[in-house]
Write an enzyme that holds these catalytic residues in place. Structure first.
Site, PDB file in Angstrom:
ATOM      1  N   LYS A 135       0.869  -1.179   0.000  1.00 37.48           N
ATOM      2  CA  LYS A 135       0.000   0.000   0.000  1.00 37.48           C
ATOM      3  C   LYS A 135       0.906   1.229   0.000  1.00 37.48           C
ATOM      4  O   LYS A 135       1.791   1.351   0.864  1.00 37.48           O
ATOM      5  CB  LYS A 135      -0.903   0.010   1.229  1.00 37.48           C
ATOM      6  CG  LYS A 135      -2.039  -0.971   1.131  1.00 37.48           C
ATOM      7  CD  LYS A 135      -3.068  -0.775   2.209  1.00 37.48           C
ATOM      8  CE  LYS A 135      -4.262  -1.700   1.986  1.00 37.48           C
ATOM      9  NZ  LYS A 135      -3.910  -3.104   1.720  1.00 37.48           N
ATOM     10  N   ASP A 186      -1.618  -2.215  -4.145  1.00 38.30           N
ATOM     11  CA  ASP A 186      -3.026  -2.163  -3.771  1.00 38.30           C
ATOM     12  C   ASP A 186      -3.570  -0.774  -4.080  1.00 38.30           C
ATOM     13  O   ASP A 186      -2.824   0.209  -4.095  1.00 38.30           O
ATOM     14  CB  ASP A 186      -3.190  -2.407  -2.258  1.00 38.30           C
ATOM     15  CG  ASP A 186      -2.930  -3.859  -1.866  1.00 38.30           C
ATOM     16  OD1 ASP A 186      -2.902  -4.738  -2.742  1.00 38.30           O
ATOM     17  OD2 ASP A 186      -2.762  -4.104  -0.648  1.00 38.30           O
ATOM     18  N   ARG A 201      -4.957  -6.128 -11.110  1.00 43.16           N
ATOM     19  CA  ARG A 201      -5.893  -6.869 -10.261  1.00 43.16           C
ATOM     20  C   ARG A 201      -7.204  -6.083 -10.284  1.00 43.16           C
ATOM     21  O   ARG A 201      -7.204  -4.884 -10.008  1.00 43.16           O
ATOM     22  CB  ARG A 201      -5.396  -6.967  -8.816  1.00 43.16           C
ATOM     23  CG  ARG A 201      -6.454  -7.588  -7.872  1.00 43.16           C
ATOM     24  CD  ARG A 201      -6.177  -7.291  -6.404  1.00 43.16           C
ATOM     25  NE  ARG A 201      -4.941  -7.900  -5.950  1.00 43.16           N
ATOM     26  CZ  ARG A 201      -4.221  -7.416  -4.932  1.00 43.16           C
ATOM     27  NH1 ARG A 201      -4.607  -6.307  -4.308  1.00 43.16           N
ATOM     28  NH2 ARG A 201      -3.104  -8.005  -4.579  1.00 43.16           N
TER      29      ARG A 201
HETATM   30  P1  FDA Z   1     -18.923  -9.540  -2.023  1.00 48.64           P
HETATM   31  O1  FDA Z   1     -18.480  -8.583  -0.970  1.00 48.64           O
HETATM   32  O2  FDA Z   1     -20.288  -9.399  -2.568  1.00 48.64           O
HETATM   33  O3  FDA Z   1     -18.705 -10.987  -1.441  1.00 48.64           O
HETATM   34  C1  FDA Z   1     -19.198 -12.133  -2.099  1.00 48.64           C
HETATM   35  C2  FDA Z   1     -19.349 -13.226  -1.060  1.00 48.64           C
HETATM   36  O4  FDA Z   1     -18.067 -13.591  -0.540  1.00 48.64           O
HETATM   37  C3  FDA Z   1     -20.163 -12.829   0.170  1.00 48.64           C
HETATM   38  O5  FDA Z   1     -21.533 -12.992  -0.028  1.00 48.64           O
HETATM   39  C4  FDA Z   1     -19.602 -13.795   1.217  1.00 48.64           C
HETATM   40  O6  FDA Z   1     -20.166 -15.056   1.051  1.00 48.64           O
HETATM   41  C5  FDA Z   1     -18.144 -13.853   0.850  1.00 48.64           C
HETATM   42  N1  FDA Z   1     -17.368 -12.849   1.574  1.00 48.64           N
HETATM   43  C6  FDA Z   1     -16.839 -11.701   1.072  1.00 48.64           C
HETATM   44  N2  FDA Z   1     -16.116 -11.066   2.015  1.00 48.64           N
HETATM   45  C7  FDA Z   1     -16.192 -11.813   3.141  1.00 48.64           C
HETATM   46  C8  FDA Z   1     -15.639 -11.701   4.438  1.00 48.64           C
HETATM   47  N3  FDA Z   1     -14.860 -10.687   4.776  1.00 48.64           N
HETATM   48  N4  FDA Z   1     -15.927 -12.655   5.350  1.00 48.64           N
HETATM   49  C9  FDA Z   1     -16.712 -13.721   5.016  1.00 48.64           C
HETATM   50  N5  FDA Z   1     -17.244 -13.892   3.791  1.00 48.64           N
HETATM   51  C10 FDA Z   1     -17.000 -12.956   2.862  1.00 48.64           C
HETATM   52  N6  FDA Z   1     -10.213  -3.544  -2.414  1.00 48.64           N
HETATM   53  C11 FDA Z   1      -9.657  -2.316  -2.647  1.00 48.64           C
HETATM   54  O7  FDA Z   1     -10.362  -1.288  -2.570  1.00 48.64           O
HETATM   55  N7  FDA Z   1      -8.321  -2.217  -2.966  1.00 48.64           N
HETATM   56  C12 FDA Z   1      -7.534  -3.306  -3.097  1.00 48.64           C
HETATM   57  O8  FDA Z   1      -6.338  -3.170  -3.389  1.00 48.64           O
HETATM   58  C13 FDA Z   1      -8.096  -4.595  -2.857  1.00 48.64           C
HETATM   59  N8  FDA Z   1      -7.340  -5.735  -2.950  1.00 48.64           N
HETATM   60  C14 FDA Z   1      -7.973  -6.966  -2.899  1.00 48.64           C
HETATM   61  C15 FDA Z   1      -7.239  -8.130  -3.130  1.00 48.64           C
HETATM   62  C16 FDA Z   1      -7.881  -9.354  -3.179  1.00 48.64           C
HETATM   63  C17 FDA Z   1      -7.087 -10.593  -3.474  1.00 48.64           C
HETATM   64  C18 FDA Z   1      -9.295  -9.424  -2.971  1.00 48.64           C
HETATM   65  C19 FDA Z   1     -10.027 -10.729  -3.071  1.00 48.64           C
HETATM   66  C20 FDA Z   1      -9.994  -8.284  -2.676  1.00 48.64           C
HETATM   67  C21 FDA Z   1      -9.363  -7.059  -2.614  1.00 48.64           C
HETATM   68  N9  FDA Z   1     -10.060  -5.902  -2.308  1.00 48.64           N
HETATM   69  C22 FDA Z   1      -9.462  -4.666  -2.512  1.00 48.64           C
HETATM   70  C23 FDA Z   1     -11.404  -5.980  -1.675  1.00 48.64           C
HETATM   71  C24 FDA Z   1     -12.503  -5.912  -2.707  1.00 48.64           C
HETATM   72  O9  FDA Z   1     -12.583  -4.611  -3.239  1.00 48.64           O
HETATM   73  C25 FDA Z   1     -13.864  -6.268  -2.090  1.00 48.64           C
HETATM   74  O10 FDA Z   1     -14.130  -5.351  -1.094  1.00 48.64           O
HETATM   75  C26 FDA Z   1     -13.912  -7.671  -1.518  1.00 48.64           C
HETATM   76  O11 FDA Z   1     -13.269  -8.585  -2.341  1.00 48.64           O
HETATM   77  C27 FDA Z   1     -15.371  -8.126  -1.411  1.00 48.64           C
HETATM   78  O12 FDA Z   1     -15.974  -8.124  -2.674  1.00 48.64           O
HETATM   79  P2  FDA Z   1     -16.410  -9.457  -3.448  1.00 48.64           P
HETATM   80  O13 FDA Z   1     -16.129  -9.240  -4.888  1.00 48.64           O
HETATM   81  O14 FDA Z   1     -15.742 -10.621  -2.841  1.00 48.64           O
HETATM   82  O15 FDA Z   1     -17.984  -9.501  -3.308  1.00 48.64           O
END
Ligand code: FDA
Length: 302
Positions: free
Chosen positions: A91, A125, A172
């Site tokens: 970061k 990030d 990413r």
């Molecule tokens: P969503 O939040 O809708 O989650 C889908 C499903 O996954 C949920 O219904 C639940 O079942 C499960 N789930 C998700 N989060 C969970 C948790 N914490 N605990 C339990 N279950 C959970 N953001 C950003 O702003 N800058 C960045 O640099 C990054 N970097 C990053 C790296 C990686 C490898 C990932 C996977 C994510 C990020 N993010 C990020 C975070 C991203 O922006 C986002 O907030 C999260 O991935 C959650 O979004 P989803 O797409 O998973 O969908």
């Protein structure tokens, strides 16, 4: 998440730190580099690769920023000496972005040079929207200066992302986690999903290596469709998930032949990261409500 649940989740900052730490322990490898190495080794044994994040976005001095950079050197050395399948995620705030741009650049360049010497890669990030321009500009400058071992993160909730992704060769793609105003960000769940798919399609069409960072089943399905329709070889994209979230789904993707990278944070500055993760856990509203009720009852002597 339902309206009441969202209101309860906003109370997270009022939850005592020890409880936050307990609830969020699944998302963090532990306080030390040894903890991160142990977790990465286990992930590697299951066919997953990793990206290691040194927690520490709340730094307030140049010395602290240099110390974070120093920890990244330690991480890169351990990845190398233990032959782990892992890269690093940084970061820019942790490297000093808010203190002095030159300090941040100097720290980042030293990490990039170390990673390059070891044949490794650095992912930057993306933080809140006040940092987007500065982050993308620095990435473009460093790429122009022949640093080829870095990639950035784009957030599908930002309206600007579809324009930002042009010309980037390693991205990413995530939904985005910070709270942003509607003027610059999609706020509706379906709008964010639609922006994600549109951006992913464009990234794949322009030949960008893409890290598909999501646990959203709908988006995983769409991503599988996009990569299949484009006939992408398995080494031209990867799925990415956070430590502690949907590990079984990650296993399935690995078994189906997809590259899968897990984001592995470690360190002593765990609070900010933990709160962000807990806010996304669909079950968290119940835990927080139960804790608040317990404390209210305790105070009233029940
Ligand atoms: P969503 O939040 O809708 O989650 C889908 C499903 O996954 C949920 O219904 C639940 O079942 C499960 N789930 C998700 N989060 C969970 C948790 N914490 N605990 C339990 N279950 C959970 N953001 C950003 O702003 N800058 C960045 O640099 C990054 N970097 C990053 C790296 C990686 C490898 C990932 C996977 C994510 C990020 N993010 C990020 C975070 C991203 O922006 C986002 O907030 C999260 O991935 C959650 O979004 P989803 O797409 O998973 O969908």
């Amino acid at each position: 998440m339902a309206l009441l649940d969202r209101a309860i989740v906003r109370l997270l900052p009022a939850v005592p730190k020890p409880l936050v730490q307990r609830l969020s322990s699944r998302y963090i490898a532990g306080p030390s580099l040894d903890d991160a190495v142990r977790v990465v080794r286990k992930l590697n044994a299951k066919g997953k690769c990793a990206t290691v994040d040194v927690l520490g976005e709340e730094i307030s001095s140049a010395d602290e920023a240099r110390a974070i950079a120093g920890q990244y050197h330690d991480v890169l050395a351990r990845i190398d000496s233990e032959q782990l399948d892992a890269n690093v995620s940084v970061k820019l705030s942790g490297l000093g972005l808010e203190l002095a741009p030159d300090l941040c650049r100097e720290n980042l360049e030293s990490v990039l040079a170390d990673a390059a010497a070891r044949g490794n890669f650095v992912r930057i990030d993306m933080e809140d929207s006040s940092t987007t321009d500065r982050t993308l500009q620095l990435v473009r400058e460093l790429r122009a200066a022949d640093h080829s071992n870095l990639g950035v993160v784009l957030q599908a909730y930002l309206r600007r992302t579809f324009d930002d992704l042009r010309g980037l060769d390693n991205v990413r793609l995530c939904k985005g986690i910070y709270v942003e105003p509607a003027a610059i960000a999609y706020r509706e769940f379906d709008e964010v999903r639609a922006s994600y798919v549109r951006s992913l399609e464009q990234l794949v069409a322009q030949g960008t290596y893409v890290g598909i960072a999501t646990h959203d089943e709908h988006l995983i399905g769409e991503a599988l469709r996009v990569v299949a329709e484009a006939g992408l070889a398995p080494d031209r994209y990867e799925f990415q998930m956070l430590l502690g979230v949907r590990p079984d789904r990650a296993d399935e993707l690995v078994a189906a032949g997809h590259r899968l990278r897990v984001y592995v944070p470690y360190g002593t500055q765990w609070y900010e990261y933990s709160v962000r993760r807990l806010q996304e856990n669909p079950k968290i509203a119940g835990y927080v409500a139960a804790d608040l009720a317990r404390r209210v009852l305790h105070r009233s002597g029940v």
